[in-house]
Scaffold this motif. Structure first.
Motif, short mmCIF file in Angstrom:
data_model
loop_
_atom_site.label_atom_id
_atom_site.label_comp_id
_atom_site.label_asym_id
_atom_site.label_seq_id
_atom_site.Cartn_x
_atom_site.Cartn_y
_atom_site.Cartn_z
N MET A 37 20.59 -23.38 6.17
CA MET A 37 21.01 -22.73 4.92
C MET A 37 21.16 -21.22 5.07
O MET A 37 21.93 -20.60 4.32
N MET A 38 20.46 -20.62 6.01
CA MET A 38 20.58 -19.18 6.24
C MET A 38 21.65 -18.86 7.26
O MET A 38 21.89 -17.69 7.58
N GLY A 39 22.33 -19.87 7.79
CA GLY A 39 23.39 -19.67 8.76
C GLY A 39 24.72 -19.35 8.08
O GLY A 39 24.76 -18.87 6.94
N GLY A 40 25.82 -19.66 8.77
CA GLY A 40 27.14 -19.28 8.30
C GLY A 40 27.56 -19.88 6.98
O GLY A 40 28.42 -19.32 6.29
N THR A 41 26.96 -20.99 6.58
CA THR A 41 27.35 -21.63 5.32
C THR A 41 26.51 -21.17 4.13
O THR A 41 26.75 -21.63 3.01
N GLY A 42 25.55 -20.28 4.36
CA GLY A 42 24.65 -19.88 3.28
C GLY A 42 25.35 -19.34 2.06
O GLY A 42 24.99 -19.67 0.92
N GLY A 43 26.36 -18.50 2.26
CA GLY A 43 27.08 -17.93 1.12
C GLY A 43 27.83 -18.96 0.33
O GLY A 43 27.95 -18.86 -0.91
N TYR A 44 28.35 -19.98 1.02
CA TYR A 44 29.07 -21.04 0.33
C TYR A 44 28.11 -21.88 -0.53
O TYR A 44 28.49 -22.35 -1.60
N LEU A 45 26.90 -22.06 -0.06
CA LEU A 45 25.90 -22.78 -0.85
C LEU A 45 25.56 -22.01 -2.13
O LEU A 45 25.39 -22.61 -3.20
N VAL A 46 25.46 -20.69 -2.02
CA VAL A 46 25.28 -19.86 -3.22
C VAL A 46 26.47 -20.05 -4.16
O VAL A 46 26.32 -20.20 -5.38
N GLY A 47 27.66 -20.07 -3.57
CA GLY A 47 28.88 -20.28 -4.35
C GLY A 47 28.90 -21.61 -5.06
O GLY A 47 29.44 -21.73 -6.16
N TYR A 48 28.32 -22.64 -4.43
CA TYR A 48 28.25 -23.95 -5.08
C TYR A 48 27.54 -23.85 -6.42
O TYR A 48 27.97 -24.44 -7.42
N VAL A 49 26.43 -23.12 -6.44
CA VAL A 49 25.65 -22.98 -7.68
C VAL A 49 26.48 -22.26 -8.74
O VAL A 49 26.55 -22.70 -9.90
N LEU A 50 27.13 -21.17 -8.35
CA LEU A 50 27.96 -20.42 -9.29
C LEU A 50 29.11 -21.28 -9.82
O LEU A 50 29.43 -21.25 -11.02
N ALA A 51 29.72 -22.05 -8.93
CA ALA A 51 30.87 -22.86 -9.31
C ALA A 51 30.47 -23.99 -10.26
O ALA A 51 31.20 -24.30 -11.20
N VAL A 52 29.33 -24.61 -10.01
CA VAL A 52 28.86 -25.67 -10.91
C VAL A 52 28.65 -25.11 -12.32
O VAL A 52 29.06 -25.73 -13.32
N LEU A 53 28.03 -23.95 -12.41
CA LEU A 53 27.81 -23.34 -13.73
C LEU A 53 29.14 -23.03 -14.41
O LEU A 53 29.32 -23.30 -15.61
N ALA A 54 30.08 -22.46 -13.67
CA ALA A 54 31.38 -22.10 -14.25
C ALA A 54 32.13 -23.34 -14.73
O ALA A 54 32.67 -23.35 -15.84
N LEU A 59 19.62 -29.36 13.32
CA LEU A 59 19.91 -28.12 12.58
C LEU A 59 19.97 -28.45 11.10
O LEU A 59 20.94 -29.05 10.62
N ASN A 60 18.93 -28.09 10.37
CA ASN A 60 18.86 -28.44 8.95
C ASN A 60 17.89 -27.50 8.25
O ASN A 60 17.41 -26.53 8.84
N GLY A 61 17.58 -27.79 7.02
CA GLY A 61 16.60 -27.01 6.28
C GLY A 61 16.98 -25.55 6.14
O GLY A 61 18.16 -25.20 6.08
N LEU A 62 15.99 -24.69 6.08
CA LEU A 62 16.21 -23.26 5.85
C LEU A 62 17.04 -22.64 6.96
O LEU A 62 17.88 -21.77 6.71
N GLU A 63 16.84 -23.08 8.20
CA GLU A 63 17.60 -22.53 9.33
C GLU A 63 19.10 -22.74 9.11
O GLU A 63 19.91 -21.83 9.32
N LEU A 101 14.34 -29.15 2.36
CA LEU A 101 13.24 -29.95 2.91
C LEU A 101 13.58 -30.55 4.27
O LEU A 101 12.73 -31.20 4.89
N GLY A 102 14.82 -30.35 4.72
CA GLY A 102 15.18 -30.78 6.07
C GLY A 102 16.02 -32.03 6.15
O GLY A 102 16.33 -32.50 7.26
N TYR A 103 16.42 -32.58 5.02
CA TYR A 103 17.26 -33.77 5.05
C TYR A 103 18.70 -33.39 5.38
O TYR A 103 19.19 -32.33 4.98
N ASP A 104 19.37 -34.26 6.09
CA ASP A 104 20.72 -33.99 6.58
C ASP A 104 21.74 -34.30 5.48
O ASP A 104 22.38 -35.36 5.47
#
Length: 201
Positions: free
Chosen positions: A104-121, A98-102, A86-89
């Motif tokens: 999240m689709m940058g260089g850290t996007g894969g790590y954010l996906v990893g956050y979800v996987l890691a929380v579940l694990a 630089l926030n929001g979808l822009e 939603l654009g919050y920092d």
């Protein structure tokens, strides 16, 4: 590896465990978890000799996964992602510009996906009781870090090209800091369980 997933997680040792009071507790925990993730992401320190900054973000992600369990942990990390979308920092390197979808689709996007996987694990392993032993918690944290780095590095490679120094950009500068955070979490969670046991004793 045979996991028996019937152990309580840390947040189930206090407060309500049924009915409307449980739902209220869960909502409060999700909100507090999102706030903790946002604050931890902004606690940063430079890696000596490099321009790279390490934050407490991964520590918060993995600790919340273990303390909350898979379902509540997933709700929390997804809530955090929605707040960021939603654009919050709220991310480590996001800014007012630089926030929001822009972001999240940058260089850290894969790590954010990893956050979800890691929380579940971490939540699943906590259900198996791994958060009550320092060696097992260290192993769980190590697995969580792997689950963060693998999609993060794949994302960087696909985004910038595999001819670039992907490991030097996205892995090696962070290993020392992650080792420290791993050791810290391996102590904190089992210690919390000991304190719970003493409070009940």
């Amino acid at each position: 590896m045979n996991l028996t997933l019937n152990r309580n997680v840390l947040v189930e040792t206090f407060g309500a465990n049924e009915g409307a009071a449980l739902r209220l507790k869960q909502v409060a925990l999700v909100v507090l978890g999102i706030l903790a993730l946002a604050v931890a992401a902004k606690i940063k320190a430079p890696v000596p000799g490099t321009p790279v900054m390490i934050s407490m973000g991964t520590f918060a992600v993995l600790t919340i996964g273990a303390a909350y369990g898979p379902r509540l942990g997933l709700a929390t990390i997804l809530g955090y992602m929605i707040v960021g979308l939603l654009g919050y920092d709220v991310f480590q390197n996001s800014t007012a510009d630089l926030n929001g979808l822009e972001y999240m689709m940058g260089g850290t996007g894969g790590y954010l996906v990893g956050y979800v996987l890691a929380v579940l694990a971490l939540g699943v392993l906590a259900r198996a009781g791994w958060d009550r032993s320092a060696p097992k918690m260290a192993g769980a944290m190590l697995l969580g870090n792997v689950l963060i780095y693998v999609p993060g590095l794949i994302w960087l490679g696909m985004l910038y090209g595999w001819d670039k120094p992907i490991l030097q950009w996205g892995l090696t500068p962070f290993l020392l800091g992650d080792g420290i955070k791993l050791a810290l979490a391996a102590v904190v969670l089992p210690l919390a369980w000991k304190l719970v046991g003493r409070a009940r004793g």
